[in-house]
Each structure stands twice: as C-alpha cells, then as structure tokens.
Design an enzyme around this catalytic site. Structure first.
Site, PDB file in Angstrom:
ATOM      1  N   ASP A   1      55.425  46.540  40.995  1.00 30.34           N
ATOM      2  CA  ASP A   1      54.329  45.575  40.890  1.00 30.34           C
ATOM      3  C   ASP A   1      53.977  45.272  39.424  1.00 30.34           C
ATOM      4  O   ASP A   1      54.595  45.799  38.498  1.00 30.34           O
ATOM      5  CB  ASP A   1      53.118  46.145  41.656  1.00 30.34           C
ATOM      6  CG  ASP A   1      52.335  45.065  42.376  1.00 30.34           C
ATOM      7  OD1 ASP A   1      52.369  43.909  41.943  1.00 30.34           O
ATOM      8  OD2 ASP A   1      51.662  45.406  43.375  1.00 30.34           O
TER       9      ASP A   1
ATOM     10  N   GLY B   1      55.846  35.746  40.422  1.00 31.54           N
ATOM     11  CA  GLY B   1      56.379  34.456  39.961  1.00 31.54           C
ATOM     12  C   GLY B   1      55.795  33.972  38.648  1.00 31.54           C
ATOM     13  O   GLY B   1      56.091  32.867  38.196  1.00 31.54           O
TER      14      GLY B   1
ATOM     15  N   ASP C   1      49.981  36.985  46.531  1.00 39.72           N
ATOM     16  CA  ASP C   1      50.114  37.652  47.833  1.00 39.72           C
ATOM     17  C   ASP C   1      49.933  36.689  49.015  1.00 39.72           C
ATOM     18  O   ASP C   1      49.065  35.825  48.997  1.00 39.72           O
ATOM     19  CB  ASP C   1      49.059  38.763  47.961  1.00 39.72           C
ATOM     20  CG  ASP C   1      49.343  39.899  46.990  1.00 39.72           C
ATOM     21  OD1 ASP C   1      50.248  39.761  46.140  1.00 39.72           O
ATOM     22  OD2 ASP C   1      48.651  40.931  47.091  1.00 39.72           O
TER      23      ASP C   1
END
Ligand code: GLA
Length: 410
Positions: A161, A196, A216
């Site tokens: 992440d 992104g 998300d």
C-alpha cells in the site's frame, strides 16, 4: 610484455567480458520471464478488506480457505487467500515484524501451512510507508527484512500500500520492495497498491505483476466520494484508456470485487463481474465466502465469464462503441475468438437489435466480422443465441450487460 602479448591479453579480456555480459543478460531475461510468468493470467483469489476491514484472524482465514474449496471457487480458478491490513502489531528488538498474537495465535507460518495443505496460496499486506493505512507498522526501512520474513513464512503474494509514504518517489519505493522480493528466495506475486497516483501502468511492468489504478472501490454502481471512494462505472472509465499496458504478467488492477456485499443490485453485480473479466482484471472476491447466497455464488463461479478474464492472450477489452450511455466493449481472445459486452449504463432497458454486419468490430488480430461468420454464446444464459449472420436481439436490463463469446463458425 611486447605488443603481441598485450594484444592477446586484451582480446582475452574483452571476449571474457562479452561472455560474462551475455551470461548475465541471459540470467536477467530468465529472471524477467519467471517474474512475469508468476501471473501469466490475472491473479484470482479472495481478500479480507472489503468485507472484514480490520477484523481479521486465523479462524476467519482458515474458514475462508475451507469455503473456497467447498463452494467450488478453487475449482473455478481462485487460489490466493489474502490477509489485508491489521494482521501486524509491531516489531521485535531485531526489527522483525510481529503478527497480532491475539488474532493469529499460531503465527503466519502455521496459517500458510494450512492454506498450502488445501492447495491454495497465502497473500499478505504491507505498506511502502512507515505506517499502513490503519496505522500498523509499514515496511519503510525494513523492505529486505520483511521480504525474507514473508519467504520464511511461506507467503505467496504481497499487496503493498501507499499510506504514510512521506513524500517518497513511488516508482523508487515500489522498486525497492520488488528487488527485496526478487532476492528473498521464494516466488512472491507483487501487487502494487498506489491508487494510480503516479501512473504505475507506465513503470509497473517488471516491478509488480499488477497495479491499482484508482482509489478504493465502494460497493456502488456509480459513485465518487470526495474523500476518495469510487464505484464500478467510475473504475471502468479509468481503465478504458489503459488497455495498452495490460498483458501476461502485468495487469491493470481494477480493485477487489464487491459481489455479494449487498450494496448493488443483482444486475449491477453481473455488470461488475463481467466488466472485470472484459478488462482482464485480477478477480479478488471481497465477500464472506462462508455464507454467500446462491446468486453471488453463481456470479463468482461463472466459468464462462472467468474464461474470458483468464484468456491466455491477456488482452484488455477496448470500448469501441460509445453511444451515449450504451456501450460496446470487445476483447480479442486466443484462437481467433472475441468476447463482446454490451453495457447498458442507463436506468432503462436497452432493447438491442444489433446488426453485426453494419459494425466494424475489427481488431488487427484475427477477428473480422465481415469476412467470417461467428457463433454467439450468451455467457450468462449459457446458451448459443445465433450467429453474426443475423441480428442479435436482447432486452438488456438497466445497469446490466449482454456478454457474449464469438467463435468462428466451422
Ligand atoms: C488502502 C487500500 C485498501 C486497503 C486499505 C487497508 O485504503 O487501498 O485496499 O488495503 O488501505 O487499510
């Protein structure tokens, strides 16, 4: 040393160097193709986050593995069981990452053994920042140590992440963990979860096998939240332009699935799953597999739709017709076949009466509707509905799809 000797020595050195270069070049290209082949088709599995958030524990993971088998999902192609955020609580005095002893009393290795004994694979989560998105310890400064630890435990997949990234350069940060995984002695799929922001599709091939493209997902058809959640259509619209970047071993990640979580209608979930398959997106179920209802099960295990996702050509669909909110998507498949998805984004039924001959579904590959006749199979009704020689008629529900597979008529 006379001139002749110097010449001979220089020749030997140079040819030795060239051979070494060739050797290392070959090694590198073998490594690269091994890396890509870890996800030759889009990864399929289950991830804890969408349904369970931080409530992850050993029992849930084991029961999910069991359900993946009893529900037929393993047989349909799902293999990774991924524990998302919150499994980790701290580091020991040597800096080794520690799993929450309350929720994972037997540790991650024993969980990995259990999952492997079922013929499945284990995925885990960490973060390129110093803290994960839920404030647990991240991997910044511990990349190689963590990768070695994952390998020791028997981890097969890492989702990585981007919270608390402290202004790092994304490409460099993900390359560091990628190098660590490549050096850890165990094949581990690397899932880049950078939302992104720095266009990972431009640098992600060879760094990871998949990269997130958006914020998300939320369990809704069309919704954009100013704090960063996106719905199914919002994601599809981002992926529409990214088809050149997808292929075997490097996939645009459209986010984990929401099928079965209750926020969308049956037709919307069918659209969600169909379009993920058209987009050659990783298929990570995000519902409770232990108690899934019949309709969610039918969607998630639709083998004909999954076959489109997993097609060996690895092409991502293009949106080649956009008639307002009625769209036609096409995905070339191996052996001269083609998947076509009519996507009805409107709130009304789309009464389709489609003349294949009038359209130019043409891809430089082998598909040319004008030269050949194709049989048409409806992938949700599981039956043939005619050929491209005649019109295709269908009532496509609001927010729904007609997804078909075209095969050259023999
Ligand atoms: C981020 C990711 C999600 C999930 C959570 C966990 O928001 O994008 O997919 O992993 O963190 O905290």
């Amino acid at each position: 040393m006379d001139k002749k000797h110097i010449f001979v020595l220089a020749f030997c050195l140079l040819s030795g160097l060239a051979k070494a270069q060739m050797f290392f070049g070959e090694q590198k290209s073998k490594q690269d193709s091994a890396f890509l082949s870890l996800a030759a088709t889009p990864p399929m599995g289950w991830n804890s986050w969408n349904k369970f958030g931080c409530n992850v524990n050993e029992a849930l993971l084991k029961e999910t593995a069991d359900a993946m088998i009893s529900s037929g999902m393993k047989e349909a192609g799902y293999q990774y069981i991924v524990i998302d955020d919150c499994w980790q609580v701290g580091r020991d005095e040597k800096g080794n990452i520690i799993a929450d002893p309350k929720n994972f009393p037997n540790g991650i290795k024993s969980l990995a053994d259990y999952i492997h004994s079922k013929g499945l694979k284990l995925g885990i989560y960490s973060c390129a920042g110093s803290l994960t998105c839920q404030g647990k310890p991240g991997s910044r400064g511990y990349q190689f140590q963590d990768a070695r630890q994952y390998a020791e435990w028997g981890v097969d997949y890492l989702k990585y992440d981007w919270c608390s990234n402290e202004g790092q350069n994304a490409e460099a940060a993900y390359r560091t963990m990628s190098d660590a995984l490549k050096a850890c002695g165990r094949p581990i799929v690397f899932s880049i979860c950078e939302w992104g922001e720095s266009q990972p599709w431009k640098w992600g091939k060879g760094v990871g096998q998949l990269w997130r493209t958006t914020a998300d997902i939320r369990d809704c058809y069309r919704c954009k939240f100013d704090w960063g959640g996106v719905g199914v259509l919002d994601i599809i619209d981002v992926l529409a332009d990214l088809y050149p970047y997808a292929g075997p071993g490097h996939w645009n990640d459209a986010e984990m699935l929401e099928v079965g979580n209750g926020g969308m209608t049956h037709d919307e979930y069918i659209t969600h799953f169909s379009m993920w398959a058209m987009l050659a997106a990783p298929l990570m179920a995000g519902n409770d597999l232990r108690s899934m209802d019949k309709t969610s099960h039918e969607i998630l295990t639709n083998k004909e739709v999954i076959a489109v996702d997993q097609d060996s050509l690895g092409e991502q669909a293009r949106r080649f017709m956009d008639m307002g909110e009625q769209e036609i998507w096409a995905k070339p498949l191996a052996n001269g076949e083609l998947a076509v998805c009519f996507l009805n984004r409107t709130d009304n039924v789309w009464n389709l009466n489609y003349d294949w001959k009038k359209q130019t579904i043409y891809f430089a590959t082998q598909v040319n509707i004008h030269k050949k006749e194709y049989t048409i199979r409806d992938l949700w009704k599981h039956k043939y509905i005619g050929t491209t020689a005649s019109f295709t008629k269908a009532a496509i529900p609001a927010h729904g799809v007609l997804m078909v597979r075209l095969s050259p008529k023999r």
